[in-house]
Design a protein around this motif. Structure first.
Motif, PDB file in Angstrom:
ATOM      1  N   GLU A 106       0.832  -1.208   0.000  1.00 55.05           N
ATOM      2  CA  GLU A 106       0.000   0.000   0.000  1.00 55.05           C
ATOM      3  C   GLU A 106       0.868   1.259   0.000  1.00 55.05           C
ATOM      4  OE1 GLU A 106      -3.271   0.150  -0.303  1.00 55.05           O
ATOM      5  OE2 GLU A 106      -4.051  -1.775   0.381  1.00 55.05           O
ATOM      6  N   PHE A 107       0.999   1.852  -1.179  1.00 54.20           N
ATOM      7  CA  PHE A 107       1.702   3.117  -1.378  1.00 54.20           C
ATOM      8  C   PHE A 107       3.146   3.029  -0.876  1.00 54.20           C
ATOM      9  CE2 PHE A 107      -2.875   3.770  -0.860  1.00 54.20           C
ATOM     10  CZ  PHE A 107      -3.177   4.174  -2.145  1.00 54.20           C
ATOM     11  N   ASP A 109       7.240   3.428  -0.649  1.00 55.49           N
ATOM     12  CA  ASP A 109       8.313   3.308  -1.632  1.00 55.49           C
ATOM     13  C   ASP A 109       7.946   2.299  -2.714  1.00 55.49           C
ATOM     14  OD1 ASP A 109       9.871   4.943   0.055  1.00 55.49           O
ATOM     15  OD2 ASP A 109      10.712   3.205   1.089  1.00 55.49           O
ATOM     16  N   ASP A 110       8.722   2.314  -3.772  1.00 55.79           N
ATOM     17  CA  ASP A 110       8.566   1.316  -4.822  1.00 55.79           C
ATOM     18  C   ASP A 110       9.060  -0.025  -4.288  1.00 55.79           C
ATOM     19  OD1 ASP A 110       9.498  -0.324  -7.236  1.00 55.79           O
ATOM     20  OD2 ASP A 110       8.382   1.329  -8.164  1.00 55.79           O
ATOM     21  N   PRO A 118       6.336  -0.110   2.276  1.00 55.45           N
ATOM     22  CA  PRO A 118       5.001   0.418   2.013  1.00 55.45           C
ATOM     23  C   PRO A 118       4.492   1.198   3.212  1.00 55.45           C
ATOM     24  CG  PRO A 118       4.863  -1.907   2.576  1.00 55.45           C
ATOM     25  CD  PRO A 118       6.320  -1.562   2.527  1.00 55.45           C
ATOM     26  N   LYS A 137       0.498  -3.759  -5.998  1.00 62.67           N
ATOM     27  CA  LYS A 137       0.954  -2.491  -5.431  1.00 62.67           C
ATOM     28  C   LYS A 137      -0.123  -1.454  -5.677  1.00 62.67           C
ATOM     29  CE  LYS A 137       4.362   1.205  -5.404  1.00 62.67           C
ATOM     30  NZ  LYS A 137       3.453   2.065  -4.746  1.00 62.67           N
ATOM     31  N   TYR A 139      -1.318   2.417  -6.007  1.00 60.43           N
ATOM     32  CA  TYR A 139      -0.755   3.704  -6.387  1.00 60.43           C
ATOM     33  C   TYR A 139      -1.897   4.637  -6.760  1.00 60.43           C
ATOM     34  CZ  TYR A 139      -1.518   2.266 -11.250  1.00 60.43           C
ATOM     35  OH  TYR A 139      -2.094   1.857 -12.428  1.00 60.43           O
ATOM     36  N   ARG A 140      -1.597   5.909  -6.849  1.00 62.38           N
ATOM     37  CA  ARG A 140      -2.611   6.894  -7.215  1.00 62.38           C
ATOM     38  C   ARG A 140      -2.364   7.373  -8.646  1.00 62.38           C
ATOM     39  NH1 ARG A 140      -5.652   7.800  -2.886  1.00 62.38           N
ATOM     40  NH2 ARG A 140      -4.699   7.677  -0.854  1.00 62.38           N
ATOM     41  N   ASP A 141      -3.458   7.498  -9.373  1.00 65.83           N
ATOM     42  CA  ASP A 141      -3.409   7.993 -10.738  1.00 65.83           C
ATOM     43  C   ASP A 141      -4.559   8.985 -10.887  1.00 65.83           C
ATOM     44  OD1 ASP A 141      -2.804   8.320 -13.436  1.00 65.83           O
ATOM     45  OD2 ASP A 141      -3.955   6.544 -14.046  1.00 65.83           O
ATOM     46  N   VAL A 145      -7.239   5.577  -6.649  1.00 63.90           N
ATOM     47  CA  VAL A 145      -6.382   4.470  -6.256  1.00 63.90           C
ATOM     48  C   VAL A 145      -6.497   3.379  -7.311  1.00 63.90           C
ATOM     49  CG1 VAL A 145      -5.932   2.687  -4.522  1.00 63.90           C
ATOM     50  CG2 VAL A 145      -6.658   4.986  -3.805  1.00 63.90           C
ATOM     51  N   TYR A 147      -4.353  -0.394  -8.828  1.00 58.28           N
ATOM     52  CA  TYR A 147      -3.505  -1.498  -8.397  1.00 58.28           C
ATOM     53  C   TYR A 147      -2.832  -2.112  -9.612  1.00 58.28           C
ATOM     54  CZ  TYR A 147      -6.328  -1.034  -4.238  1.00 58.28           C
ATOM     55  OH  TYR A 147      -6.962  -0.530  -3.128  1.00 58.28           O
ATOM     56  N   LYS A 148      -1.571  -2.490  -9.427  1.00 56.71           N
ATOM     57  CA  LYS A 148      -0.891  -3.223 -10.483  1.00 56.71           C
ATOM     58  C   LYS A 148      -0.250  -4.458  -9.875  1.00 56.71           C
ATOM     59  CE  LYS A 148       3.526  -0.807 -10.308  1.00 56.71           C
ATOM     60  NZ  LYS A 148       4.543  -0.076 -11.032  1.00 56.71           N
TER      61      LYS A 148
END
Length: 151
Positions: A106-107, A109-110, A118, A137, A139-141, A145, A147-148
């Motif tokens: 959940e969000f 670092d990579d 996370p 993972k 992420y926000r776009d 929210v 997920y990939k």
């Protein structure tokens, strides 16, 4: 049970967050198969930031209508609360050491960054033999929210 049903939002809004017997069975299963093995492996306290959510509570926080939290099958765990292990260590242990349905970074670092961390870890478990072992993972776009899948 208190750890997985406690909610400041439910308390503040007067929402009943009491699980049914069916939900309690699912919560016991995730505790026995995920949460307790984590505590035993690391030997430190680990915080749950979100566990069971009644439909009313899930709606109040804007949770997904398909959330496994509403079925007692998911936990959001935040090891950083106590600071003895990191969420990254927690994520890697679950991923490589436990059976799970879904594991979400959940969000934060990579995940490909060495010692990445996370913000928290979402993990779900279903005790009917259909755990998918899906690793994602968040992420926000554009404020949403998404997920990939991660390897």
């Amino acid at each position: 049970m208190a750890e997985v049903t406690k909610s400041q939002t439910a308390t503040r809004l007067g929402i009943d967050n009491t699980p049914t017997v069916t939900h309690m069975v699912a919560l016991r299963d995730i505790a026995e198969n995920v949460f307790e093995p984590i505590r035993n492996h690391f030997g430190v306290p680990v915080g749950i930031s979100s566990g069971y959510r009644s439909k009313s509570l899930n709606d109040a926080i804007g949770g997904s209508s398909r959330s496994q939290h509403c079925h007692g099958q998911a936990l959001d765990i935040d090891a950083d609360i106590y600071g003895r292990i990191t969420n990254g260590e927690l994520f890697r242990y679950i991923r490589h050491g436990l059976d799970f349905d879904q594991l979400i970074w959940e969000f934060g670092d990579d995940p490909s960054v060495a010692n990445g961390n996370p913000a928290w870890v979402h993990v779900s478990f279903v005790n009917d033999g259909t755990n998918r072992g899906e690793v994602l993972k968040a992420y926000r776009d554009n404020g949403r929210v998404k997920y990939k899948k991660i390897r």
